[in-house]
Structures are given as structure tokens and as C-alpha cells.
Design an enzyme around this catalytic site. Sequence first.
Site, PDB file in Angstrom:
ATOM      1  N   ASP A  40      18.102  24.374  -9.752  1.00 40.68           N
ATOM      2  CA  ASP A  40      16.861  23.610  -9.834  1.00 40.68           C
ATOM      3  C   ASP A  40      16.490  23.437 -11.311  1.00 40.68           C
ATOM      4  O   ASP A  40      16.950  22.523 -11.969  1.00 40.68           O
ATOM      5  CB  ASP A  40      15.769  24.303  -9.031  1.00 40.68           C
ATOM      6  CG  ASP A  40      14.520  23.443  -8.876  1.00 40.68           C
ATOM      7  OD1 ASP A  40      14.468  22.346  -9.461  1.00 40.68           O
ATOM      8  OD2 ASP A  40      13.584  23.869  -8.177  1.00 40.68           O
TER       9      ASP A  40
ATOM     10  N   GLY B 291      16.826  27.954 -14.812  1.00 41.77           N
ATOM     11  CA  GLY B 291      16.377  29.161 -15.502  1.00 41.77           C
ATOM     12  C   GLY B 291      17.160  30.391 -15.076  1.00 41.77           C
ATOM     13  O   GLY B 291      17.651  31.155 -15.918  1.00 41.77           O
ATOM     14  N   THR B 292      17.311  30.585 -13.766  1.00 39.96           N
ATOM     15  CA  THR B 292      18.006  31.771 -13.250  1.00 39.96           C
ATOM     16  C   THR B 292      19.463  31.788 -13.669  1.00 39.96           C
ATOM     17  O   THR B 292      19.987  32.809 -14.131  1.00 39.96           O
ATOM     18  CB  THR B 292      17.902  31.817 -11.712  1.00 39.96           C
ATOM     19  OG1 THR B 292      16.525  31.943 -11.345  1.00 39.96           O
ATOM     20  CG2 THR B 292      18.671  32.992 -11.143  1.00 39.96           C
TER      21      THR B 292
ATOM     22  N   LYS C   6      17.863  42.099 -10.937  1.00 38.91           N
ATOM     23  CA  LYS C   6      16.601  42.019 -11.685  1.00 38.91           C
ATOM     24  C   LYS C   6      15.674  43.101 -11.171  1.00 38.91           C
ATOM     25  O   LYS C   6      15.504  43.244  -9.966  1.00 38.91           O
ATOM     26  CB  LYS C   6      15.918  40.667 -11.459  1.00 38.91           C
ATOM     27  CG  LYS C   6      16.592  39.468 -12.048  1.00 38.91           C
ATOM     28  CD  LYS C   6      15.721  38.249 -11.779  1.00 38.91           C
ATOM     29  CE  LYS C   6      16.421  36.971 -12.190  1.00 38.91           C
ATOM     30  NZ  LYS C   6      15.594  35.792 -11.890  1.00 38.91           N
TER      31      LYS C   6
ATOM     32  N   ASP D 264       0.812  -1.221   0.000  1.00 44.33           N
ATOM     33  CA  ASP D 264       0.000   0.000   0.000  1.00 44.33           C
ATOM     34  C   ASP D 264       0.843   1.268   0.000  1.00 44.33           C
ATOM     35  O   ASP D 264       0.313   2.373   0.104  1.00 44.33           O
ATOM     36  CB  ASP D 264      -0.959   0.001   1.193  1.00 44.33           C
ATOM     37  CG  ASP D 264      -0.240   0.039   2.533  1.00 44.33           C
ATOM     38  OD1 ASP D 264       1.018  -0.053   2.534  1.00 44.33           O
ATOM     39  OD2 ASP D 264      -0.913   0.164   3.575  1.00 44.33           O
TER      40      ASP D 264
ATOM     41  N   ARG E 235      11.746  45.081 -12.164  1.00 43.37           N
ATOM     42  CA  ARG E 235      10.575  45.252 -13.031  1.00 43.37           C
ATOM     43  C   ARG E 235      10.250  46.743 -13.090  1.00 43.37           C
ATOM     44  O   ARG E 235      10.034  47.381 -12.057  1.00 43.37           O
ATOM     45  CB  ARG E 235       9.395  44.453 -12.469  1.00 43.37           C
ATOM     46  CG  ARG E 235       8.255  44.277 -13.459  1.00 43.37           C
ATOM     47  CD  ARG E 235       7.154  43.419 -12.858  1.00 43.37           C
ATOM     48  NE  ARG E 235       7.590  42.064 -12.555  1.00 43.37           N
ATOM     49  CZ  ARG E 235       7.638  41.086 -13.446  1.00 43.37           C
ATOM     50  NH1 ARG E 235       7.285  41.323 -14.707  1.00 43.37           N
ATOM     51  NH2 ARG E 235       8.032  39.885 -13.104  1.00 43.37           N
TER      52      ARG E 235
ATOM     53  N   GLU F 217       3.242   2.106   2.280  1.00 47.00           N
ATOM     54  CA  GLU F 217       3.813   2.445   3.583  1.00 47.00           C
ATOM     55  C   GLU F 217       5.266   1.972   3.672  1.00 47.00           C
ATOM     56  O   GLU F 217       5.635   0.936   3.120  1.00 47.00           O
ATOM     57  CB  GLU F 217       2.989   1.815   4.705  1.00 47.00           C
ATOM     58  CG  GLU F 217       1.602   2.420   4.862  1.00 47.00           C
ATOM     59  CD  GLU F 217       0.814   1.782   5.994  1.00 47.00           C
ATOM     60  OE1 GLU F 217       1.357   0.875   6.665  1.00 47.00           O
ATOM     61  OE2 GLU F 217      -0.347   2.184   6.200  1.00 47.00           O
TER      62      GLU F 217
END
Length: 331
Positions: A241, A244-245, A211, A55, A213, A57
Site C-alpha cells: 500500500d 512503509g512496512t 515488531k 450528478d 513495543r 450517478e
Amino acid sequence: MIRSATLPFASALPSLPDNHRLRLFSGSSNSALSQEVSRYLGIDLGPMIRKRFADGELYVQIQESIRGCDVYLMQPTCWPVNDHLMELLIMIDACRRASARQITAVLPYYGYARADRKTAGRESITAKLVANLITQAGANRVLAMDLHSAQIQGYFDIPFDHVYGSPVLIDYLRSKNLADLVVVSPDVGGVARARAFAKKLDDAPLAIIDKRRQAHNVAEVLNVIGDVQGKTAVLVDDMIDTAGTICEGARLLRKQGASQVYACATHAVFSPPAIERLSASGLFEEVIVTNTIPIPEENRFPQLTILSVANLLGETIWRIHEESSVSSMFR
């Protein structure tokens, strides 16, 4: 290829006496790293049964007496993070019920570290929840490497040793004898990390990718604060990760005249489409990471270098066990 960085640490410790009370156990998330740490310490990994029921566990049983022992449980809570976290909690509980004298949770990578505060209403601070779970399960101490947010140490009411992968990364960069080096933070939030990194590299100059805006519904504008023209830029972050950055930053550095771009990060999370971005972009001479998170063969690419932090973690575990200074390793 995984390179073992032995400096500034020994390749192995002297043999422990037969009656030593140090025990090291490994969860399922990074058994290769645990094996390396055990070799450094000169002890075998403790025998343990781990299995999953039909199941879903999880089940854990320690297969030797640990009564009165100083137990270290190696388990980075990387993908699948929930399974690995739950396995760690069960391991801690099993050791507590087996009368271990002290239980240290060793998290080379601390999952949920980015959920360290509320950014909108009705959100969970999951990094704090994880701290509560580890403590309530029965851990007496936590050892973690390069937290995304250093304040997570304050979420625990038990001793917390926060160590850094920078000695391993810096030792490798020094061996390359890179000329005209500039250390770059990929965002304003990482400036303290990049500044400390630059100081260890003979006070190399620092640059920051800013960065901002200009208005609502207007795309972010990237600016480089600092001189990178004709220089070898080393982008430093705690993790990669989706990449992108760091790819966005590398593209800007190339545009601003950087002759070469290297990426350095302790944790290779490598969520899709990170591999495609890093390998196919042609932006990086080298992507340098450590083995806090296992990287399967299919996710490796020619520009990738993986450095081992096993000796660093092994030395830290030994110093904690011997009640010696840990901070002196990073001065």
C-alpha cells in the site's frame, strides 16, 4: 513492462463451441486485465454501456441477451474503491434482471478487505458489509484473489473461490535462479503466507520480522527471527500500500547482512508515498507485483516488474464454468 506468466497454465484454451453460454463482462477498473482474460478464454468481452450522469450517478446497460447464461463480471474494487464497488453492484443487478442463469463477481482485488474485524468500539466491519451488498445485489458466486484476510470467505453465504497469485510469482522467481534464498514475512500475521511460499520454492528457509513495543510511548523495535546473513531475501506480502512496512523490513534485512532484497506482492495498491519509497530507497533489487490493480505509466519505476495473472484467472473461470476442480491448480 507486464510479463505474461504462462506456466503452469496454457497460453490459451481450445476454441469454445458457437453455442457456449459463457459470458465475460468488464467493469471500468481494470479493462486491460479483462481483455487478457477474454483472450485466454477465446471469447470477446460482452458489450456493455457504462456512463456517468452529470450528478455523478452511474449507469450500466448490458447490450446483448444473457438469458440463461453463465456470466462473469470482472471488477477489482481498487481506487476509487467506492465508485468501482458501486459499478460492480449495478452490473450484478443488471445481469440478475436480465435473467442470467448464474452471476459470478470476479474481484482480482477485494477492496475493504482490511476492515475485517472491530479493533475499537462503534466501528463497522466493512468487509462483511461489502459481502452483504454483493450477495443482495444478486451474485451467485464470488471469485477473488489473495484476500488480505482469508476469513472473509466466511462472510458470504454463496460459493466463494479464493485463488492465489503465488504460482505466477513463484514461477518468475524460479526463472531467476536466485542463490541462497530466504523467504521473509514482513510481520507475524503473514507467516502462514510466507511459509506456503517458501515450501513451493523448494522448501526455502523462512525468516520473520518481529515488531514489538517495549513500553507505552516507546518506538517499536524490529527484530529478524531467522538467518539472513549473506542471503537473498524475498519479502512476501499480499499487498503493497504505502510501502512503509516493506521498506522498513528491507532496511532491517540489509542491516542484518542480506546480500539482496526482493519484494513480492500480489496487489500493487501503491498509495502515496509508495512510489517514492520503493524507487528512491535503493533497498530493492526488484519489486515484483501482479496486474490485479492497473498501474499507470507514471507510477512505474526501473525496479518494478509486473506479472500478469490473466491466464490464472482465465483458467479458474473456465474450471468453474465446466464444474471442474479449482483447488487442484494450487497443489
